[in-house]
Design a protein around this motif. Sequence first.
Motif, PDB file in Angstrom:
ATOM      1  N   TYR A  83     -10.954  61.363  31.078  1.00 21.52           N
ATOM      2  CA  TYR A  83     -10.617  62.130  29.887  1.00 21.52           C
ATOM      3  C   TYR A  83     -11.371  63.464  29.853  1.00 21.52           C
ATOM      4  O   TYR A  83     -10.773  64.523  29.648  1.00 21.52           O
ATOM      5  CB  TYR A  83     -10.934  61.292  28.639  1.00 21.52           C
ATOM      6  CG  TYR A  83     -10.799  62.039  27.350  1.00 21.52           C
ATOM      7  CD1 TYR A  83      -9.557  62.305  26.788  1.00 21.52           C
ATOM      8  CD2 TYR A  83     -11.938  62.471  26.654  1.00 21.52           C
ATOM      9  CE1 TYR A  83      -9.435  62.984  25.595  1.00 21.52           C
ATOM     10  CE2 TYR A  83     -11.823  63.149  25.455  1.00 21.52           C
ATOM     11  CZ  TYR A  83     -10.578  63.409  24.935  1.00 21.52           C
ATOM     12  OH  TYR A  83     -10.459  64.080  23.749  1.00 21.52           O
TER      13      TYR A  83
ATOM     14  N   LYS B 252      -5.148  62.987  25.253  1.00 23.04           N
ATOM     15  CA  LYS B 252      -5.950  62.402  24.175  1.00 23.04           C
ATOM     16  C   LYS B 252      -5.333  61.100  23.676  1.00 23.04           C
ATOM     17  O   LYS B 252      -6.034  60.096  23.469  1.00 23.04           O
ATOM     18  CB  LYS B 252      -6.066  63.411  23.028  1.00 23.04           C
ATOM     19  CG  LYS B 252      -7.025  63.006  21.945  1.00 23.04           C
ATOM     20  CD  LYS B 252      -7.071  64.091  20.875  1.00 23.04           C
ATOM     21  CE  LYS B 252      -8.495  64.435  20.585  1.00 23.04           C
ATOM     22  NZ  LYS B 252      -8.651  65.506  19.618  1.00 23.04           N
TER      23      LYS B 252
ATOM     24  N   TYR C  89      -5.741  58.377  26.326  1.00 26.01           N
ATOM     25  CA  TYR C  89      -7.146  57.965  26.382  1.00 26.01           C
ATOM     26  C   TYR C  89      -7.473  57.024  25.229  1.00 26.01           C
ATOM     27  O   TYR C  89      -8.081  55.978  25.422  1.00 26.01           O
ATOM     28  CB  TYR C  89      -8.082  59.185  26.355  1.00 26.01           C
ATOM     29  CG  TYR C  89      -9.511  58.790  26.070  1.00 26.01           C
ATOM     30  CD1 TYR C  89     -10.284  58.159  27.042  1.00 26.01           C
ATOM     31  CD2 TYR C  89     -10.066  58.992  24.807  1.00 26.01           C
ATOM     32  CE1 TYR C  89     -11.581  57.755  26.772  1.00 26.01           C
ATOM     33  CE2 TYR C  89     -11.362  58.594  24.531  1.00 26.01           C
ATOM     34  CZ  TYR C  89     -12.115  57.980  25.513  1.00 26.01           C
ATOM     35  OH  TYR C  89     -13.398  57.572  25.233  1.00 26.01           O
TER      36      TYR C  89
ATOM     37  N   LEU D  33      -6.014  57.270  33.779  1.00 23.82           N
ATOM     38  CA  LEU D  33      -5.478  57.237  32.418  1.00 23.82           C
ATOM     39  C   LEU D  33      -4.009  56.807  32.378  1.00 23.82           C
ATOM     40  O   LEU D  33      -3.395  56.804  31.311  1.00 23.82           O
ATOM     41  CB  LEU D  33      -5.636  58.602  31.740  1.00 23.82           C
ATOM     42  CG  LEU D  33      -7.064  59.006  31.389  1.00 23.82           C
ATOM     43  CD1 LEU D  33      -7.112  60.393  30.767  1.00 23.82           C
ATOM     44  CD2 LEU D  33      -7.700  57.997  30.459  1.00 23.82           C
TER      45      LEU D  33
END
Length: 192
Positions: A187, A159, A162, A146
């Motif tokens: 995630y 979040k 992602y 990520l």
Amino acid sequence: MKNPLVGPILAILKNHPNGMSEFDILKALKDQLPEFSKLADDANLQLFRQHFLIMNALYQLQSSLWQEENLMLNISALRIHLLSASEIQLSASTSLNDSVGAKLAAYYLDWEEYEKTDEDEVSRLLNSFYKGISLPGNRDSALKTLQIDSSNPTKATIKQQYRKLAQKHHPDRGGDQDAFIGLRQAYEYLMF
């Protein structure tokens, strides 16, 4: 104690001669018995209790069918089904007591396991499971996937990053499906 689900489960299995999954039994019981969906306020404890009651009934049924009818109820993770005597190929030394599932049967036939398992215990069991499947290095790998530099990012940061990368790599936007799935796996791992 006799489980009141034995009869309904036997009727469900009778209507599915090729067997069915525990999940399908759960759905059928919820349709037939509305009170089966009111066993606890906490969703995890509710699911544990439903699962326990189904498995308890299945193991009670397995024992009684074998002893009284010479029928075998095969209980596996993917399929639960009845086998007639002609379908059973057991050696003379085989019995239900020495089968691989004997420990599971003992657990699910012990009502104390049901009674002592509360919301905190279910939470502890789930956390223990999730920690058990976490391999060292998975966290670092997920952070790298990520593109997060912090070793302890907030859930909001995870979040946000992602979503940013998912937009870029989403297959519907011309992105690579494998890269997108890798992002989603990272995630999911980090959000737990």
